[in-house]
Scaffold this active site. Structure first.
Site, mmCIF file in Angstrom:
data_model
loop_
_atom_site.group_PDB
_atom_site.id
_atom_site.type_symbol
_atom_site.label_atom_id
_atom_site.label_comp_id
_atom_site.label_asym_id
_atom_site.label_seq_id
_atom_site.Cartn_x
_atom_site.Cartn_y
_atom_site.Cartn_z
ATOM 1 N N HIS A 70 1.133 -1.040 -0.041
ATOM 2 C CA HIS A 70 -0.076 -0.043 -0.012
ATOM 3 C C HIS A 70 0.982 1.274 -0.058
ATOM 4 O O HIS A 70 2.052 0.905 0.190
ATOM 5 C CB HIS A 70 -0.807 0.001 1.269
ATOM 6 C CG HIS A 70 -1.802 -1.236 1.467
ATOM 7 N ND1 HIS A 70 -1.415 -2.324 2.109
ATOM 8 C CD2 HIS A 70 -3.231 -1.331 1.065
ATOM 9 C CE1 HIS A 70 -2.347 -2.961 2.300
ATOM 10 N NE2 HIS A 70 -3.408 -2.335 1.211
ATOM 11 N N ASP A 82 2.156 1.860 3.538
ATOM 12 C CA ASP A 82 3.189 0.839 3.965
ATOM 13 C C ASP A 82 4.866 1.326 3.955
ATOM 14 O O ASP A 82 5.627 0.858 4.619
ATOM 15 C CB ASP A 82 3.041 -0.563 3.266
ATOM 16 C CG ASP A 82 1.971 -1.091 3.480
ATOM 17 O OD1 ASP A 82 1.036 -0.851 4.392
ATOM 18 O OD2 ASP A 82 1.363 -2.166 2.671
ATOM 19 N N MET A 120 2.841 -5.296 -7.795
ATOM 20 C CA MET A 120 1.628 -4.892 -7.644
ATOM 21 C C MET A 120 1.452 -3.620 -6.457
ATOM 22 O O MET A 120 2.372 -3.845 -5.857
ATOM 23 C CB MET A 120 0.531 -6.020 -7.053
ATOM 24 C CG MET A 120 -0.875 -5.524 -6.730
ATOM 25 S SD MET A 120 -1.092 -5.031 -4.913
ATOM 26 C CE MET A 120 -1.291 -6.377 -4.123
ATOM 27 N N GLU A 127 -11.110 -6.334 -5.571
ATOM 28 C CA GLU A 127 -10.816 -7.238 -4.657
ATOM 29 C C GLU A 127 -12.048 -7.437 -3.952
ATOM 30 O O GLU A 127 -12.482 -6.609 -2.801
ATOM 31 C CB GLU A 127 -9.568 -6.988 -3.612
ATOM 32 C CG GLU A 127 -9.462 -8.185 -2.645
ATOM 33 C CD GLU A 127 -8.200 -7.649 -1.668
ATOM 34 O OE1 GLU A 127 -8.189 -8.262 -0.664
ATOM 35 O OE2 GLU A 127 -7.308 -7.253 -2.211
ATOM 36 N N LYS A 159 -15.004 -8.675 -1.114
ATOM 37 C CA LYS A 159 -15.114 -9.154 0.254
ATOM 38 C C LYS A 159 -16.520 -8.959 0.603
ATOM 39 O O LYS A 159 -17.116 -7.886 0.669
ATOM 40 C CB LYS A 159 -14.035 -8.444 1.188
ATOM 41 C CG LYS A 159 -13.940 -8.938 2.547
ATOM 42 C CD LYS A 159 -12.983 -8.366 3.397
ATOM 43 C CE LYS A 159 -12.780 -8.930 4.671
ATOM 44 N NZ LYS A 159 -11.774 -8.289 5.742
ATOM 45 N N GLU A 170 -9.605 -13.358 -3.250
ATOM 46 C CA GLU A 170 -8.918 -13.877 -1.980
ATOM 47 C C GLU A 170 -9.450 -14.980 -1.395
ATOM 48 O O GLU A 170 -10.650 -14.958 -1.177
ATOM 49 C CB GLU A 170 -8.692 -12.756 -1.010
ATOM 50 C CG GLU A 170 -7.942 -13.073 0.274
ATOM 51 C CD GLU A 170 -7.536 -12.019 1.218
ATOM 52 O OE1 GLU A 170 -7.642 -12.213 2.609
ATOM 53 O OE2 GLU A 170 -7.285 -10.866 0.924
ATOM 54 N N HIS A 206 -11.769 -14.334 1.813
ATOM 55 C CA HIS A 206 -12.891 -13.563 1.454
ATOM 56 C C HIS A 206 -14.139 -14.336 1.066
ATOM 57 O O HIS A 206 -15.016 -14.207 1.742
ATOM 58 C CB HIS A 206 -12.782 -12.401 0.741
ATOM 59 C CG HIS A 206 -11.708 -11.411 1.028
ATOM 60 N ND1 HIS A 206 -11.406 -10.246 0.288
ATOM 61 C CD2 HIS A 206 -10.995 -11.183 2.287
ATOM 62 C CE1 HIS A 206 -10.207 -9.531 1.056
ATOM 63 N NE2 HIS A 206 -10.342 -9.933 2.225
ATOM 64 N N ASP A 252 -5.059 -13.430 -4.263
ATOM 65 C CA ASP A 252 -4.330 -13.499 -2.952
ATOM 66 C C ASP A 252 -4.490 -14.830 -2.307
ATOM 67 O O ASP A 252 -5.731 -15.318 -2.315
ATOM 68 C CB ASP A 252 -5.073 -12.390 -2.001
ATOM 69 C CG ASP A 252 -4.657 -10.941 -2.426
ATOM 70 O OD1 ASP A 252 -3.642 -10.935 -2.916
ATOM 71 O OD2 ASP A 252 -5.560 -10.141 -1.796
ATOM 72 N N ASP A 283 -11.768 -12.259 9.430
ATOM 73 C CA ASP A 283 -10.924 -12.400 8.488
ATOM 74 C C ASP A 283 -9.580 -12.642 9.197
ATOM 75 O O ASP A 283 -8.662 -11.857 9.808
ATOM 76 C CB ASP A 283 -10.750 -10.943 7.715
ATOM 77 C CG ASP A 283 -9.660 -11.193 6.448
ATOM 78 O OD1 ASP A 283 -9.299 -12.129 6.216
ATOM 79 O OD2 ASP A 283 -9.692 -10.028 5.586
ATOM 80 N N ASP A 286 -6.727 -14.398 7.596
ATOM 81 C CA ASP A 286 -5.481 -14.337 6.823
ATOM 82 C C ASP A 286 -4.084 -15.221 7.213
ATOM 83 O O ASP A 286 -3.079 -15.116 7.574
ATOM 84 C CB ASP A 286 -4.664 -12.980 6.907
ATOM 85 C CG ASP A 286 -5.764 -12.009 6.132
ATOM 86 O OD1 ASP A 286 -6.235 -12.574 5.306
ATOM 87 O OD2 ASP A 286 -5.418 -10.819 6.255
ATOM 88 N N ASP A 315 -1.281 -13.164 0.704
ATOM 89 C CA ASP A 315 -1.961 -11.951 1.483
ATOM 90 C C ASP A 315 -2.477 -12.552 2.859
ATOM 91 O O ASP A 315 -3.610 -12.973 3.186
ATOM 92 C CB ASP A 315 -3.359 -11.308 0.923
ATOM 93 C CG ASP A 315 -3.599 -9.947 1.639
ATOM 94 O OD1 ASP A 315 -3.215 -9.833 2.574
ATOM 95 O OD2 ASP A 315 -4.752 -9.581 1.172
#
Length: 388
Positions: free
Chosen positions: A55, A58, A89, A182, A184, A218, A221, A246, A256, A258, A288
């Site tokens: 991002h 980040d 990406m 993306e 969700k 993802e 999701h 993802d 979520d 992950d 991800d």
């Protein structure tokens, strides 16, 4: 064991926010120290990763000055050069800052919508400078808790307006981005717009430049909503819209999580890897996910190594599946062929319709036949358990 060592051609990528996750959750403070982007880049390179994604914030703090931005970027670019990692990406953080508490592109406040586009323009510049060619939009705050406030048709119109604007900007700058939405189904908003792959595909068709937009599905999701992720990915592939993916894992119905790829739903992970490899998907395999909150830094790198290793093991299992004579014989028997009927149903004509209507079918006999799926599924499980 060395056969499962990641190589650059496997195109495994991680986000700065994944291995950089500090172990915070809604009920607990961080359990790990912050890792610098440069350190993350070098550690991922040691593990055999292909790239790192980010991002905007980040890497560049939200309130950084231009001079601070340039200094950070110079150091990060050096780390990329020294490690040979790439940035395939990029994306924008349009969910953490309180200004986006009621949405970004779909916010009822025109000033906030404009700010969201402003922030994304700068983030696209950053991604392009780092070489990114895919740009992901996760609309984490694009949703509602109170539907009486925002007419959903207005929200979708605002969403479309923003994406059309950003696509035009990319082309005007010569960035060559392909954009990936993306989906969700829930969390962090009460209801999120474009919750699943099918909804995103439908929305893409309404954009000015739909050819520039695809999907970044993802695992977690679709699984959160109890849906079949392999089916969702197949739908994206069938539409020519799998631009990025993802990989992680998730317990159905939970928040979520992950989790490490393959940590929970091993058969799903196998079928997903098989689908990607059989369809010759050539994009990055992006993890991800993040290490469990219980782990120290050593656990973080075990998590990253585990994601890649599991994918490669399942890739080998997919090869074995495709070469297993008994399994392939069962699949061949399952897919009953009839050359004449296939010719009649492949394309409509008045003659084909008339012939098909006149055909007599042995309905009872067709219903009585068992397709052999129990045996096929058992052999799949045995293959995954290592006894075939």
């Amino acid at each position: 064991m060395s056969a499962y060592t990641p190589q650059l051609e496997h195109k495994f990528t991680f986000g700065l926010w994944t291995v950089g996750n500090i172990g915070r959750d809604p009920f607990g403070n961080p359990t790990r120290r912050t890792l610098s982007p440069e350190y993350i880049v070098h550690k991922l390179a040691e593990l055999g990763a292909y790239g790192v994604n980010l991002h905007d914030n980040d890497l560049i703090p939200l309130d950084a000055t231009r001079a601070q931005r340039d200094k950070i970027l110079k150091s990060f670019k050096k780390a990329l050069r020294d490690s040979s990692l790439v940035v395939p990406m990029a994306t924008t953080n349009l969910f953490a800052d309180p200004v986006f508490k009621d949405g970004a592109f779909t916010n009822a406040n025109a000033k906030i919508r404009a700010y969201a586009i402003h922030k994304t323009l700068h983030a696209m510049d950053l991604g392009a400078e780092l070489g990114a060619r895919t740009y992901v939009f996760w609309g984490g705050r694009e949703g509602a808790e109170v539907d009486a406030g925002m007419n959903t048709l207005d929200a979708l119109a605002y969403y479309r307006e923003a994406l059309n604007f950003l696509a035009e900007y990319s082309e005007s700058q010569g960035y060559g981005y392909q954009f990936a939405l993306e989906p969700k189904p829930n969390e962090p908003r009460g209801d999120i717009y474009l919750p699943v792959v099918g909804a995103a595909l439908g929305f893409i068709a309404t954009l000015d430049k739909p050819h520039l937009f695809g999907l970044n599905p993802e695992v977690a999701h679709e699984t959160m909503a109890g849906l079949n992720f392999v089916h969702a990915v197949a739908q994206a592939i069938d539409a020519g819209k799998l631009f990025h993916i993802d990989l992680n894992d998730q317990k159905m119905g939970r928040f979520d999580q992950d989790l490490r790829f393959g940590a929970e739903n091993l058969k799903l992970a196998f079928l997903l890897v098989k689908l990607l490899e059989d369809s010759q998907y050539d994009g990055p395999r992006h993890f991800d996910a993040h290490a469990l909150r219980t782990e120290d830094e050593a656990g973080v790198w075990e998590f990253a190594r585990g994601c890649m290793r599991t994918y490669l093991i399942l890739k080998e299992k997919a090869r074995q599946f495709n070469q297993d004579k008994e399994i392939q014989a069962l699949i061949k028997a399952y897919k009953v062929q009839d050359t004449e009927l296939s010719r009649l149903t492949r394309k409509f004509s008045q003659k084909n319709a008339k012939t098909l209507k006149a055909r007599k079918f042995k309905r009872i006999a067709l219903a009585e036949r068992g397709p052999g799926l129990e045996r096929l599924d058992q052999l799949t499980v045995e293959l995954l358990m290592g006894v075939r």
